[in-house]
Scaffold this motif. Sequence first.
Motif, PDB file in Angstrom:
ATOM      1  N   GLU A 229       0.809  -1.222   0.000  1.00  0.00           N
ATOM      2  CA  GLU A 229       0.000   0.000   0.000  1.00  0.00           C
ATOM      3  C   GLU A 229       0.838   1.267   0.000  1.00  0.00           C
ATOM      4  O   GLU A 229       0.347   2.327  -0.393  1.00  0.00           O
ATOM      5  CB  GLU A 229      -0.943   0.000   1.206  1.00  0.00           C
ATOM      6  N   SER A 230       2.082   1.190   0.439  1.00  0.00           N
ATOM      7  CA  SER A 230       2.919   2.384   0.464  1.00  0.00           C
ATOM      8  C   SER A 230       3.299   2.849  -0.932  1.00  0.00           C
ATOM      9  O   SER A 230       3.795   3.970  -1.104  1.00  0.00           O
ATOM     10  CB  SER A 230       4.185   2.117   1.283  1.00  0.00           C
ATOM     11  N   ASN A 231       3.072   2.017  -1.930  1.00  0.00           N
ATOM     12  CA  ASN A 231       3.401   2.348  -3.311  1.00  0.00           C
ATOM     13  C   ASN A 231       2.150   2.877  -4.016  1.00  0.00           C
ATOM     14  O   ASN A 231       1.215   2.117  -4.296  1.00  0.00           O
ATOM     15  CB  ASN A 231       3.930   1.101  -4.033  1.00  0.00           C
ATOM     16  N   PRO A 232       2.080   4.175  -4.338  1.00  0.00           N
ATOM     17  CA  PRO A 232       0.876   4.727  -4.973  1.00  0.00           C
ATOM     18  C   PRO A 232       0.517   4.039  -6.284  1.00  0.00           C
ATOM     19  O   PRO A 232      -0.666   3.832  -6.574  1.00  0.00           O
ATOM     20  CB  PRO A 232       1.227   6.203  -5.191  1.00  0.00           C
ATOM     21  N   LEU A 233       1.517   3.703  -7.097  1.00  0.00           N
ATOM     22  CA  LEU A 233       1.225   3.037  -8.363  1.00  0.00           C
ATOM     23  C   LEU A 233       0.567   1.689  -8.129  1.00  0.00           C
ATOM     24  O   LEU A 233      -0.397   1.320  -8.818  1.00  0.00           O
ATOM     25  CB  LEU A 233       2.498   2.846  -9.187  1.00  0.00           C
ATOM     26  N   PHE A 234       1.038   0.935  -7.142  1.00  0.00           N
ATOM     27  CA  PHE A 234       0.419  -0.353  -6.833  1.00  0.00           C
ATOM     28  C   PHE A 234      -1.030  -0.155  -6.391  1.00  0.00           C
ATOM     29  O   PHE A 234      -1.926  -0.900  -6.818  1.00  0.00           O
ATOM     30  CB  PHE A 234       1.209  -1.061  -5.728  1.00  0.00           C
ATOM     31  N   ARG A 235      -1.295   0.852  -5.559  1.00  0.00           N
ATOM     32  CA  ARG A 235      -2.664   1.094  -5.096  1.00  0.00           C
ATOM     33  C   ARG A 235      -3.592   1.387  -6.269  1.00  0.00           C
ATOM     34  O   ARG A 235      -4.724   0.902  -6.318  1.00  0.00           O
ATOM     35  CB  ARG A 235      -2.705   2.254  -4.093  1.00  0.00           C
ATOM     36  N   VAL A 236      -3.124   2.177  -7.223  1.00  0.00           N
ATOM     37  CA  VAL A 236      -3.954   2.548  -8.368  1.00  0.00           C
ATOM     38  C   VAL A 236      -4.229   1.329  -9.242  1.00  0.00           C
ATOM     39  O   VAL A 236      -5.385   1.040  -9.597  1.00  0.00           O
ATOM     40  CB  VAL A 236      -3.277   3.668  -9.182  1.00  0.00           C
ATOM     41  N   ARG A 237      -3.187   0.584  -9.586  1.00  0.00           N
ATOM     42  CA  ARG A 237      -3.371  -0.550 -10.488  1.00  0.00           C
ATOM     43  C   ARG A 237      -4.132  -1.692  -9.799  1.00  0.00           C
ATOM     44  O   ARG A 237      -4.951  -2.372 -10.427  1.00  0.00           O
ATOM     45  CB  ARG A 237      -2.017  -1.031 -10.996  1.00  0.00           C
ATOM     46  N   TYR A 238      -3.878  -1.891  -8.516  1.00  0.00           N
ATOM     47  CA  TYR A 238      -4.583  -2.943  -7.793  1.00  0.00           C
ATOM     48  C   TYR A 238      -6.061  -2.591  -7.654  1.00  0.00           C
ATOM     49  O   TYR A 238      -6.937  -3.463  -7.767  1.00  0.00           O
ATOM     50  CB  TYR A 238      -3.955  -3.151  -6.427  1.00  0.00           C
TER      51      TYR A 238
END
Length: 362
Positions: A229-238
């Motif tokens: 969750e600390s990675n904004p790109l991961f949050r968006v794509r997930y």
Amino acid sequence: MTPVELSRTVLHAVRRAVDAGELSVSVPERVVVKPPGPGGCGDYATTVALQLARPAGQSALRVAGVLRDRLVLVDGIRDVSVTGPGFLNISLREDRAGAASVRLVSNILRSGPSYGYGYGESTRSPRVLLRCAAEPRALVVGEVLVRLLAAQGIQAQARVEIEGEGEGDRRVPVPGADDRVIDVRPLPVAPADRDALLSLGHDAGRWALLYPAGRDRVRAGGEHLAQRESNPLFRVRYAHARTRALLRNAADLGFAPEPGDTDSAGHPAATGRTRTTDPLLTALADHPRVLAQAAAHRAPDRLARQLVAVADGLWPLLPTVLPVGEEKPSAAHRARLALAEAAGTVLAGGLSLLGIDAPDHL
């Protein structure tokens, strides 16, 4: 009345107060409205009175009172109260609030990934030539700006002028008489970071270049690849992948998305006019303005941060979309699924503008 519509309504109230001589200020470019914070009330709040008080030479409470008297006369607004030093708290009529949400979701699903296009500059705007230094960040930003400008109706022939070290290294399109030539010069990637940037791969590398504001340094570390969750790109794509999974799971259960009332009597996350969806609805309604501002200010980082806001607003909704246990799919489930699909549509469209893949599985 959506947040964007309400923002325009408040801005119109300011303009009418200025025209009537009740306020002597420059009318701001926009007014921000958002769900009220602690101590607030109503559906939305704005600090516009505090922002205008000093230039108007009046107290914030006086400015708030002037605007309140105009806003309470607007169809769709049930009440306006002034709290604290001059916060305007606006309550919408319940039927209008629910109808606006349904209208917003329907509009997004009807528009698809192009939702929010054409909100800003006129289709009659002259061609724009973006002059970018021969440097990785400037070239990627310029490429994205071409798409953002096209989404606002700027001629699709907008091209990137690349400046090299010598005349032989330059591809220089000849500007027309009405063309705008704009320099795109974000802070360059440090030479020591270029190899690390390449190691991130296409999607994470582009995000690393586009997420910081142009004046901020690019960070090319492995945090952009982290599956957390600390990675904004991961949050968006997930978040996008979760919306696709919900659609597949709902189809297996025999129901489909249908815009409507997301509330459900007795549901712990949706009682009365639910607050869990307010941040998401606000972010979705604000998306057209953000696209326009990203293009107008040549700032794709605004779009990247907007996608993070949509993803973060989506999380509280996700556990409520599918029936639990022996629960049967209801109209509220179909409405929540439609809202989730709308969020996924905005995420996919925004990532596409950034040149980043929006996976269905992650």
